[in-house]
Motif scaffolding. Structure first.
Motif, PDB file in Angstrom:
ATOM      1  N   LEU A 183       0.830  -1.208   0.000  1.00  0.00           N
ATOM      2  CA  LEU A 183       0.000   0.000   0.000  1.00  0.00           C
ATOM      3  C   LEU A 183       0.867   1.263   0.000  1.00  0.00           C
ATOM      4  O   LEU A 183       0.570   2.236  -0.712  1.00  0.00           O
ATOM      5  N   ARG A 194       2.116   2.000  -3.474  1.00  0.00           N
ATOM      6  CA  ARG A 194       1.089   2.578  -4.338  1.00  0.00           C
ATOM      7  C   ARG A 194       0.875   4.056  -4.023  1.00  0.00           C
ATOM      8  O   ARG A 194       0.687   4.879  -4.926  1.00  0.00           O
ATOM      9  N   ILE A 195       0.873   4.380  -2.734  1.00  0.00           N
ATOM     10  CA  ILE A 195       0.643   5.775  -2.335  1.00  0.00           C
ATOM     11  C   ILE A 195       1.803   6.664  -2.765  1.00  0.00           C
ATOM     12  O   ILE A 195       1.610   7.756  -3.322  1.00  0.00           O
ATOM     13  N   ARG A 241       1.993   7.686  -6.518  1.00  0.00           N
ATOM     14  CA  ARG A 241       0.876   8.420  -7.133  1.00  0.00           C
ATOM     15  C   ARG A 241       1.371   9.766  -7.660  1.00  0.00           C
ATOM     16  O   ARG A 241       2.146  10.465  -6.998  1.00  0.00           O
ATOM     17  N   ARG A 265      -0.919  13.500  -5.246  1.00  0.00           N
ATOM     18  CA  ARG A 265      -1.300  13.092  -3.905  1.00  0.00           C
ATOM     19  C   ARG A 265      -2.224  14.145  -3.289  1.00  0.00           C
ATOM     20  O   ARG A 265      -2.082  15.340  -3.550  1.00  0.00           O
ATOM     21  N   ASP A 270      -4.189  10.770   0.899  1.00  0.00           N
ATOM     22  CA  ASP A 270      -2.956   9.999   0.700  1.00  0.00           C
ATOM     23  C   ASP A 270      -1.959  10.275   1.817  1.00  0.00           C
ATOM     24  O   ASP A 270      -1.288   9.352   2.313  1.00  0.00           O
ATOM     25  N   ARG A 320      -9.480   1.386  -1.715  1.00  0.00           N
ATOM     26  CA  ARG A 320      -9.121   2.630  -2.412  1.00  0.00           C
ATOM     27  C   ARG A 320      -7.969   2.421  -3.386  1.00  0.00           C
ATOM     28  O   ARG A 320      -8.047   2.836  -4.559  1.00  0.00           O
ATOM     29  N   TYR A 321      -6.898   1.789  -2.929  1.00  0.00           N
ATOM     30  CA  TYR A 321      -5.674   1.749  -3.732  1.00  0.00           C
ATOM     31  C   TYR A 321      -5.550   0.513  -4.616  1.00  0.00           C
ATOM     32  O   TYR A 321      -4.862   0.564  -5.641  1.00  0.00           O
ATOM     33  N   GLN A 322      -6.180  -0.579  -4.242  1.00  0.00           N
ATOM     34  CA  GLN A 322      -6.078  -1.788  -5.056  1.00  0.00           C
ATOM     35  C   GLN A 322      -7.308  -1.996  -5.927  1.00  0.00           C
ATOM     36  O   GLN A 322      -7.195  -2.438  -7.074  1.00  0.00           O
ATOM     37  N   ARG A 339      -9.565   0.542  -6.437  1.00  0.00           N
ATOM     38  CA  ARG A 339      -9.953   1.859  -6.945  1.00  0.00           C
ATOM     39  C   ARG A 339     -11.411   2.166  -6.629  1.00  0.00           C
ATOM     40  O   ARG A 339     -12.162   2.697  -7.452  1.00  0.00           O
TER      41      ARG A 339
END
Length: 343
Positions: free
Chosen positions: A164, A167-168, A171, A174, A178, A308-310, A312
């Motif tokens: 995670l 991924r953050i 980006r 941000r 984030d 959220r991050y995987q 979406r």
């Protein structure tokens, strides 16, 4: 019918209603929730108002859904506030139309109440209600099978945190969410290192049983009028299953009585837990074990960030700040939280 966002097409709705006798012709069909697992519609027909539930698991889930319906019907005969199911013309309570699975229920007028809207006395009544759910489920469903309930593995959690964070940090644009997510992830990694030896062991079989599976404010309707709020319906039994019973009480309290800043209202938690122990005939030992396991579960859990991050999917973003803050506060006030559930 009036068009609306996510409304069923007229052809699909007609296909569904053909599976029923005596429910009338459709006049209006409006989405009423944005559930994570299913979709719901407020349906008005020439014969009345209904709640139409679209089970997103599909037609293959029909046997499981009908088992849930049979269980909740028996709970209703024992005095619990459950919503009945309208049977189809063939007697089945889940119908399949165009390859999708639906269930029709009478419309129940009610409102949702967070724990902040309940008095201490009403918080106790909520605990009594959940205790009754657990004891009556034990009466209407056969003896639960032996089911293992392993606790979260911190090694896997470290991997999740690393993924995670990557991924953050990569980006392009941000935002404040984030920044908060990165802060909470690094903070949680340090908390895990500090408490690595606190991983819970196996749950004794005597602590497991049938539970609702998703007991929180959006799954409980209160009467819309009256000076004394009264539960009129426990909703959404899709996660009915065998789990450590008292863990549902701890999870439920951690949602109902969570304050916006990430603290628990321990006065209401105490009233809720005392009433639950009496209603469920649960010993303090069982509650103490549940508090520890749910704390550990929260310490290792990042499902909102994974969405959220995987995936979406940002639908759970508003819940994250308070939920993440609660883990830190709970860790710092572990003994006080344990005492609120067990005193």
């Amino acid at each position: 019918m009036q068009p609306s966002t996510r409304a069923l097409t007229e052809s699909t709705l007609s296909a569904v209603l053909r599976r029923y006798d005596g429910v009338g012709e459709p006049l209006e069909c409006e989405p009423v929730s944005h559930g994570l697992l299913n979709r719901g519609y407020r349906l008005t027909t020439t014969q009345g108002r209904y709640f139409l539930k679209h089970h997103l698991d599909g037609a293959s889930a029909r046997p499981r859904i009908e088992r849930q319906h049979r269980a909740t019907a028996r709970l209703g005969t024992l005095g619990l506030p459950v919503v009945p199911v309208v049977p189809g013309a063939d007697g089945c309570t889940a119908v399949v139309a165009e390859g999708r699975c639906f269930a029709l229920h009478p419309w129940i007028e009610g409102i949702h109440r967070h724990g902040s809207e309940l008095t201490v006395e009403q918080s106790g009544a909520l605990g009594t209600l959940l205790g009754r759910v657990h004891t009556r489920l034990a009466r209407v469903i056969p003896e639960p099978p032996h089911t293992a309930h392993p606790s979260a593995d911190p090694a896997a959690t470290y991997d999740t945190i690393g993924s995670l964070l990557e991924r953050i940090r990569t980006r392009r644009r941000r935002d404040s969410f984030d920044e908060l997510a990165e802060h909470r992830l690094t903070e949680r990694r340090e908390l895990l290192r500090r408490h690595a030896g606190a991983r819970p062991g196996p749950v004794p079989d005597r602590f497991s049983g049938w539970v609702h599976g998703d007991f929180h404010p959006l799954n409980l309707l209160y009467a819309p009028h009256g000076a004394r709020p009264r539960p009129v319906a426990i909703l959404d039994w899709d996660r009915l299953g065998v789990q450590p019973r008292a863990e549902e009480a701890v999870r439920g309290a951690a949602i109902f009585f969570l304050r916006p800043g990430g603290r628990l209202d321990l006065r209401k938690v105490r009233a809720f837990a005392r009433a639950y122990r009496g209603g469920a005939r649960a010993p303090r030992e069982e509650l103490a074990a549940a508090v520890h396991r749910v704390w550990w579960e929260r310490l290792n859990d990042f499902w909102m960030l994974r969405w959220r991050y995987q995936l979406r999917d940002a639908r759970t973003d508003p819940q994250f700040p308070a939920a993440a803050a609660l883990v830190v506060w709970w860790t710092a006030h572990y003994e006080a939280v344990r005492a609120a559930f067990c005193d």
